[in-house]
Every structure is written in C-alpha cells, then in structure tokens.
Write an enzyme that holds these catalytic residues in place. Structure first.
Site, mmCIF file in Angstrom:
data_model
loop_
_atom_site.group_PDB
_atom_site.id
_atom_site.type_symbol
_atom_site.label_atom_id
_atom_site.label_comp_id
_atom_site.label_asym_id
_atom_site.label_seq_id
_atom_site.Cartn_x
_atom_site.Cartn_y
_atom_site.Cartn_z
ATOM 1 C CB SER A 1 -4.069 -12.431 -2.905
ATOM 2 O OG SER A 1 -5.299 -12.417 -3.607
ATOM 3 C CE1 TYR B 1 -3.899 -7.148 -3.681
ATOM 4 C CE2 TYR B 1 -5.313 -8.694 -4.856
ATOM 5 C CZ TYR B 1 -4.736 -8.247 -3.679
ATOM 6 O OH TYR B 1 -4.974 -8.914 -2.511
ATOM 7 C CG ASP C 1 2.834 5.759 4.990
ATOM 8 O OD1 ASP C 1 3.018 4.608 4.539
ATOM 9 O OD2 ASP C 1 2.529 6.733 4.266
HETATM 10 C C1 8X3 Z 1 -8.164 -10.684 -2.452
HETATM 11 C C2 8X3 Z 1 -8.726 -11.752 -3.336
HETATM 12 O O1 8X3 Z 1 -10.153 -12.228 -5.382
HETATM 13 O O2 8X3 Z 1 -10.455 -10.066 -4.328
HETATM 14 O O3 8X3 Z 1 -6.789 -10.744 -2.369
HETATM 15 O O4 8X3 Z 1 -8.474 -10.516 -5.611
HETATM 16 S S1 8X3 Z 1 -9.463 -11.081 -4.719
#
Ligand code: 8X3
Length: 248
Positions: free
Chosen positions: A135, A148, A55
């Site tokens: 992302s 996120y 982890d």
């Molecule tokens: C994943 C893309 O659009 O689900 O990192 O945030 S999204």
C-alpha cells in the site's frame, strides 16, 4: 496457463483479479472467509474458479486446508497475497489494541503462514511467483495510518528480502502498492460506516479494482526472466505532498 492462489478472493481486488485471470484462461484457487460470496463468484466464473472457504488467521484450519489444496493442485504457479485490512483511523495514542492485533494477524501473520506453506513447493519445481499487496500507506506516513501502514511496510520489505533468499531460483516476488481505490469494502471496514467511506471517494477519480487486477495480471504474465520488484499506483488525483506542520 497458470494456477493462481488468490487470498481475499470474495470481493474487492481479489474478486476483480479472479474475474480477470479466469477470463485470460488461468485457474484461480480463490480463498476467502465468506462462503456465500465465494459461491456466487464460483457460479459466475465456472470451473476454472475453485472456491476455498477458510479463515487464514485460524492456523490449524489453514494448515489443513492448505495441505488439501497442495495435494490437489501440486503445481501452483502463483500466490497472490491480497487478503488484508485496515481498522480505524485513530491516532496511535487513542487506537484500540484489538484492532492492531487483527491487522497484524491478517496482514502479516496469515500472509507469512501461506507463503511459508507454498514457497518450498515453488522452489522445488523451480517456478513460481509470489505477488503481495502492499500500500502507499506502507511508504508514506499519515496520521491514523500507524499500524496499518507499518504492516504494509513489512510486506514491502518482505518482498525484497524474499528476492534475496530466492536468488538463483526462478521464483519471482513482486509487491503492488495501490493508493486510493474505490469500489471495495476497504474503507467501510476501516471506518465501520458506509456513508463515511463513500464520502472519501466523492468527486475523486480513484483507482478501481480493475486497475489493480490489470496490473497484477501484467506482472504475472511478464516474461519469465523479468521480475517486477515493486510497483506503486495512485490515482492522478492523489499525491504524497502531505507533510504537515503543527503550529502553536
Ligand atoms: C490503501 C491506501 O491511502 O487508504 O491501502 O491507506 S490508503
């Protein structure tokens, strides 16, 4: 042939990547928390897949494991920082602080820790490649993407800043930023519900983990003089035309 560390190797992008790289003849040091999944992958992929159960958010244990790994494999060529997660889609004002902390711990702190551990060795041997998973959420804001998306924006900027520091060395840094991708646990983990996650991908030709693995393999196999700085991938079905207007 190269030796690549892949974090989050037990499923999703990480497992697809391990399969791809081993098939190409590379050696993969696959890090993940789940021993049973790693063992299954090791049984499938054979001796060029070396499973490491850890982890990475447990700093003391990660230090010990990384120390052993670097002693055993002194010539690590590539670090693929794939481990990461999203938790929740609540607006910031309703979000759970523990979920924010967990995303920061995994997507930022653990990524920094392993990068800090491996980078000096790469500079010393004047070869190496760090490939970080960003992302589209780090580039385009959406409601509920708050922390996120911000962790992924951090990853994008870190890649650029590392490139600045590594100027004059042969060490490469790349960021891969995928959009909607099916075939992983990502949305089940985020929403805590398999059915809700499945609904997200209904009637959409989303990206697949193999698309991401093929892209990373291409970046990694590019000639040594070429650095892919940042690459963003979306399914054709997805676009960023999402600026919303709230009307009274
Ligand atoms: C994943 C893309 O659009 O689900 O990192 O945030 S999204």
């Amino acid at each position: 042939m190269k030796t690549a560390v892949v974090t989050g190797a037990s499923s999703g992008f990480g497992a697809a990547l391990a399969r791809k790289l081993v098939a190409e003849g590379h050696t993969v040091l696959g890090l993940a928390r789940r021993q049973d999944k790693l063992d299954a992958l090791a049984a499938e992929l054979g001796e060029r897949f070396f499973p490491v159960s850890v982890d990475l958010t447990d700093r003391a244990r990660a230090d010990a494991v990384l120390g052993d790994l670097m002693a055993r494999f002194p010539n690590i060529d590539v670090l693929i920082n794939n481990a990461g997660l999203a938790l929740g889609v609540d607006k910031a004002q309703d979000a759970k602080l523990e979920q924010w902390d967990t995303m920061v711990a995994t997507n930022i702190s653990a990524l920094l820790h392993i990068t800090h551990a491996l980078l000096p060795g790469m500079v010393k041997q004047n070869k190496g490649h760090i490939i970080n998973l960003g992302s589209t959420a780090g580039e385009y804001a959406y409601a509920g993407g708050n922390v996120y998306g911000a962790t992924k924006a951090f990853v994008h900027q870190l890649g650029l800043n590392l490139r600045a520091d590594l100027s004059g060395t042969a060490v490469r840094v790349s960021t891969v930023a995928p959009g909607l991708c099916s075939g992983t646990d990502f949305s089940t983990v985020r929403l805590g519900d398999k059915d809700k996650a499945a609904a997200l991908y209904q009637n959409v030709d989303a990206l697949t983990p193999e698309d991401i693995a093929n892209t990373i393999a291409w970046i990694m196999n590019a000639p040594a003089h070429m650095n892919v700085n940042y690459i963003e991938l979306m399914p054709v079905a997805q676009s960023f035309a999402g600026l919303s207007v709230h009307r009274k």
